[in-house]
Design a protein around this motif. Structure first.
Motif, PDB file in Angstrom:
ATOM      1  N   VAL A   9       8.125   5.787  -5.738  1.00 23.86           N
ATOM      2  CA  VAL A   9       8.387   4.405  -5.788  1.00 23.86           C
ATOM      3  C   VAL A   9       8.241   4.020  -7.474  1.00 23.86           C
ATOM      4  O   VAL A   9       7.682   4.451  -8.224  1.00 23.86           O
ATOM      5  CB  VAL A   9       7.079   3.549  -5.185  1.00 23.86           C
ATOM      6  N   ASP A  10       9.686   3.478  -7.761  1.00 23.12           N
ATOM      7  CA  ASP A  10       9.744   3.118  -9.120  1.00 23.12           C
ATOM      8  C   ASP A  10       9.202   1.790  -9.597  1.00 23.12           C
ATOM      9  O   ASP A  10       9.034   0.811  -8.759  1.00 23.12           O
ATOM     10  CB  ASP A  10      11.201   3.025  -9.394  1.00 23.12           C
ATOM     11  N   ARG A  11       9.038   1.773 -10.947  1.00 27.57           N
ATOM     12  CA  ARG A  11       8.234   0.202 -11.281  1.00 27.57           C
ATOM     13  C   ARG A  11       9.105  -0.143 -12.487  1.00 27.57           C
ATOM     14  O   ARG A  11       9.568   0.690 -13.346  1.00 27.57           O
ATOM     15  CB  ARG A  11       6.838   0.462 -11.891  1.00 27.57           C
ATOM     16  N   VAL A  12       9.172  -1.304 -12.797  1.00 30.86           N
ATOM     17  CA  VAL A  12       9.676  -2.185 -14.208  1.00 30.86           C
ATOM     18  C   VAL A  12       8.643  -3.016 -14.495  1.00 30.86           C
ATOM     19  O   VAL A  12       8.208  -3.703 -13.740  1.00 30.86           O
ATOM     20  CB  VAL A  12      11.009  -2.799 -13.503  1.00 30.86           C
ATOM     21  N   VAL A  13       8.253  -2.680 -15.717  1.00 38.03           N
ATOM     22  CA  VAL A  13       6.882  -3.391 -16.218  1.00 38.03           C
ATOM     23  C   VAL A  13       7.517  -4.019 -17.391  1.00 38.03           C
ATOM     24  O   VAL A  13       7.488  -3.378 -18.320  1.00 38.03           O
ATOM     25  CB  VAL A  13       5.778  -2.454 -16.257  1.00 38.03           C
ATOM     26  N   LYS A  49      14.608  11.805  -3.709  1.00 31.59           N
ATOM     27  CA  LYS A  49      13.255  12.540  -3.881  1.00 31.59           C
ATOM     28  C   LYS A  49      12.962  12.525  -5.528  1.00 31.59           C
ATOM     29  O   LYS A  49      12.036  13.524  -5.622  1.00 31.59           O
ATOM     30  CB  LYS A  49      13.554  13.911  -3.363  1.00 31.59           C
ATOM     31  N   MET A  50      13.530  12.034  -6.219  1.00 29.31           N
ATOM     32  CA  MET A  50      13.227  11.850  -7.696  1.00 29.31           C
ATOM     33  C   MET A  50      11.758  11.690  -7.838  1.00 29.31           C
ATOM     34  O   MET A  50      11.095  10.858  -7.088  1.00 29.31           O
ATOM     35  CB  MET A  50      14.095  10.698  -8.316  1.00 29.31           C
ATOM     36  N   THR A  51      11.158  11.889  -9.093  1.00 28.88           N
ATOM     37  CA  THR A  51       9.685  11.826  -9.550  1.00 28.88           C
ATOM     38  C   THR A  51       9.832  10.143  -9.839  1.00 28.88           C
ATOM     39  O   THR A  51      10.798   9.753 -10.257  1.00 28.88           O
ATOM     40  CB  THR A  51       9.415  12.407 -10.629  1.00 28.88           C
ATOM     41  N   ALA A  52       8.687   9.524  -9.305  1.00 33.80           N
ATOM     42  CA  ALA A  52       8.631   7.921  -9.815  1.00 33.80           C
ATOM     43  C   ALA A  52       8.616   7.850 -11.167  1.00 33.80           C
ATOM     44  O   ALA A  52       8.204   8.738 -12.156  1.00 33.80           O
ATOM     45  CB  ALA A  52       7.432   7.568  -9.158  1.00 33.80           C
ATOM     46  N   ARG A  53       9.561   6.906 -11.479  1.00 36.71           N
ATOM     47  CA  ARG A  53       9.685   6.402 -12.897  1.00 36.71           C
ATOM     48  C   ARG A  53       9.280   5.037 -13.178  1.00 36.71           C
ATOM     49  O   ARG A  53       9.049   4.125 -12.283  1.00 36.71           O
ATOM     50  CB  ARG A  53      11.234   6.256 -13.144  1.00 36.71           C
ATOM     51  N   TYR A 105      12.161   6.574   5.755  1.00 37.48           N
ATOM     52  CA  TYR A 105      13.513   5.938   6.334  1.00 37.48           C
ATOM     53  C   TYR A 105      14.641   5.887   5.518  1.00 37.48           C
ATOM     54  O   TYR A 105      15.477   5.335   5.650  1.00 37.48           O
ATOM     55  CB  TYR A 105      13.134   4.445   6.735  1.00 37.48           C
ATOM     56  N   GLY A 106      14.488   6.420   4.209  1.00 34.45           N
ATOM     57  CA  GLY A 106      15.317   6.314   3.178  1.00 34.45           C
ATOM     58  C   GLY A 106      15.537   4.924   2.694  1.00 34.45           C
ATOM     59  O   GLY A 106      16.717   4.491   1.986  1.00 34.45           O
ATOM     60  N   VAL A 107      14.577   4.278   2.443  1.00 37.07           N
ATOM     61  CA  VAL A 107      14.525   2.886   1.940  1.00 37.07           C
ATOM     62  C   VAL A 107      13.556   2.660   0.827  1.00 37.07           C
ATOM     63  O   VAL A 107      12.556   2.793   0.665  1.00 37.07           O
ATOM     64  CB  VAL A 107      14.027   1.638   2.977  1.00 37.07           C
ATOM     65  N   PRO A 108      14.385   2.575  -0.351  1.00 38.02           N
ATOM     66  CA  PRO A 108      13.489   2.610  -1.775  1.00 38.02           C
ATOM     67  C   PRO A 108      13.101   1.561  -2.007  1.00 38.02           C
ATOM     68  O   PRO A 108      13.434   0.294  -1.654  1.00 38.02           O
ATOM     69  CB  PRO A 108      14.622   3.123  -2.644  1.00 38.02           C
ATOM     70  N   ILE A 109      11.963   1.398  -2.684  1.00 40.36           N
ATOM     71  CA  ILE A 109      11.106   0.212  -3.053  1.00 40.36           C
ATOM     72  C   ILE A 109      11.044   0.340  -4.812  1.00 40.36           C
ATOM     73  O   ILE A 109      10.767   1.315  -5.197  1.00 40.36           O
ATOM     74  CB  ILE A 109       9.848  -0.116  -2.489  1.00 40.36           C
ATOM     75  N   VAL A 110      11.255  -0.907  -5.309  1.00 37.56           N
ATOM     76  CA  VAL A 110      11.226  -0.929  -6.663  1.00 37.56           C
ATOM     77  C   VAL A 110       9.992  -2.254  -6.879  1.00 37.56           C
ATOM     78  O   VAL A 110      10.380  -3.322  -6.414  1.00 37.56           O
ATOM     79  CB  VAL A 110      12.260  -1.296  -7.572  1.00 37.56           C
ATOM     80  N   PRO A 152       0.829  -1.212  -0.092  1.00 36.90           N
ATOM     81  CA  PRO A 152       0.099   0.009   0.043  1.00 36.90           C
ATOM     82  C   PRO A 152       0.942   1.278   0.185  1.00 36.90           C
ATOM     83  O   PRO A 152       1.901   1.332   0.358  1.00 36.90           O
ATOM     84  CB  PRO A 152      -0.735   0.077   1.361  1.00 36.90           C
ATOM     85  N   THR A 153       0.293   2.342  -0.481  1.00 37.65           N
ATOM     86  CA  THR A 153       0.870   3.622  -0.608  1.00 37.65           C
ATOM     87  C   THR A 153       1.513   4.051   0.752  1.00 37.65           C
ATOM     88  O   THR A 153       2.476   4.476   0.717  1.00 37.65           O
ATOM     89  CB  THR A 153       0.108   4.541  -1.072  1.00 37.65           C
ATOM     90  N   SER A 154       0.816   3.901   1.784  1.00 42.71           N
ATOM     91  CA  SER A 154       1.120   4.350   3.137  1.00 42.71           C
ATOM     92  C   SER A 154       2.538   3.503   3.573  1.00 42.71           C
ATOM     93  O   SER A 154       3.344   4.213   4.368  1.00 42.71           O
ATOM     94  CB  SER A 154       0.076   4.010   4.385  1.00 42.71           C
ATOM     95  N   LEU A 155       2.589   2.470   3.199  1.00 39.47           N
ATOM     96  CA  LEU A 155       4.019   1.700   3.755  1.00 39.47           C
ATOM     97  C   LEU A 155       5.017   2.263   2.717  1.00 39.47           C
ATOM     98  O   LEU A 155       6.105   2.238   3.260  1.00 39.47           O
ATOM     99  CB  LEU A 155       3.724   0.130   3.502  1.00 39.47           C
TER     100      LEU A 155
END
Length: 334
Positions: free
Chosen positions: A161-165, A316-320, A145-150, A135-138
């Protein structure tokens, strides 16, 4: 235990430094990826460490640095050969970039939030998610916390949050073109669209492309995109004129091939061309020889890790979103 019955003392970096004749800082730099250290010093330190049986305590180092070289990999559906292939490529790619993968298996019914919450306790540097998107909140909590999620093959747009599709639109078009050019008059697509973003995208692209080519495509709904439901779902072709089938993954397509082979002995079906997706190892087995659409795990893994590393550097980059290219692998079934 030593010969006098005392517990063997743990070898420290100070011991390595003394044996190698260098400073403790030199030992630390030697075992820090990309740190500056001369070839001569590196050789001395590695030689001393090997002689003493020294191993770097990465967990202890993470407590000091407040960040480890651990990267969490969250995955569900490990019964699917594609998922295990994907995880293997991700793990190898992480190791090649000096990260240590930590696999947390989950399931469709499990809460991804709980799994990722566990990872945060280990000061992971990042998280790759191949199961249901958190979820967005997590994700926002991880960003704080400075922990990126892809996210891999997930549809949710979440800030930071970045995505590879995988290029699912191209896959649907390729499948439709291959089947119709091969002479299909009544194609169909089989998928559980309610549980999968990629399934919905592939179905939509396939149906749309067929329509553009002047052919109406049937949709065969199933509950889960796996072998058993592919086997059961293929029974729905009985009594129809469907002559071509696009299964949105190979796991399901193998089930469909087996069902059609079984029932053809009773003359319930005419010839049916079949295309899968993913190019799992089983697709090339002689029993299947399955025409499929390759989703290259090596490229996708590199894309995901590149996004993760760049997000670590600029949080802080825009999600890609990056798309993984796909291609047709022609075999016997279509």
């Amino acid at each position: 235990m030593s010969e006098d019955g005392n517990r063997t003392r743990k070898v420290t970096s100070h011991d390595v430094a003394h044996r190698a004749g260098v400073s403790r800082a030199a030992v630390s730099r030697t075992f820090t990826p990309d740190a500056s250290v001369s070839a001569e010093t590196r050789e001395k330190v590695h030689k001393a460490a090997k002689e003493l049986g020294y191993r770097v305590n990465y967990l202890a180092r993470s407590l000091i640095n407040q960040r480890s070289d651990l990267v969490g990999v969250v995955a569900a559906g490990l019964d699917n050969p594609f998922r295990t292939l994907q995880i293997d490529h991700i793990a190898r790619a992480l190791l090649a970039r000096n990260f240590r993968p930590v696999l947390l298996p989950t399931s469709k019914s499990a809460d991804t939030s709980d799994v990722i919450g566990q990872l945060l306790h280990y000061s992971v540097s990042g998280v790759l998610v191949t199961s249901d998107a958190p979820p967005t909140s997590l994700c926002e909590e991880c960003a704080a916390y400075g922990v990126p999620i892809v996210l891999i093959n997930k549809g949710d747009d979440i800030p930071l949050v970045d995505r590879v599709v995988s290029d699912d639109k191209a896959a649907g078009i390729i499948a439709a073109d291959c089947l119709i050019e091969g002479g299909a008059k009544r194609p169909a697509v089989m998928a559980a669209t309610g549980v999968s973003y990629t399934a919905r995208r592939r179905v939509e692209a396939f149906v749309s492309r067929c329509k553009a080519l002047g052919v109406i495509a049937d949709v065969i709904p199933i509950a889960i995109n796996d072998y058993a439901h592919g086997f059961e779902g293929a029974a729905q072709l009985a009594g129809t004129n469907i002559d071509a089938l696009f299964c949105i993954n190979d796991y399901m397509a193998c089930g469909a091939v087996d069902r059609l082979a079984k029932d053809r002995a009773f003359r319930r079906f005419g010839p049916v061309r079949i295309i899968g997706h993913d190019d799992i190892p089983q697709a090339s087995w002689a029993a299947y020889d399955l025409t499929t659409i390759l989703q290259p795990c090596d490229i996708q893994s590199r894309q995901a890790i590149d996004l993760l590393v760049s997000r670590m550097q600029e949080p802080k980059m825009t999600a890609r979103v990056e798309f993984t290219p796909v291609s047709l692998i022609k075999r016997r079934t279509a």
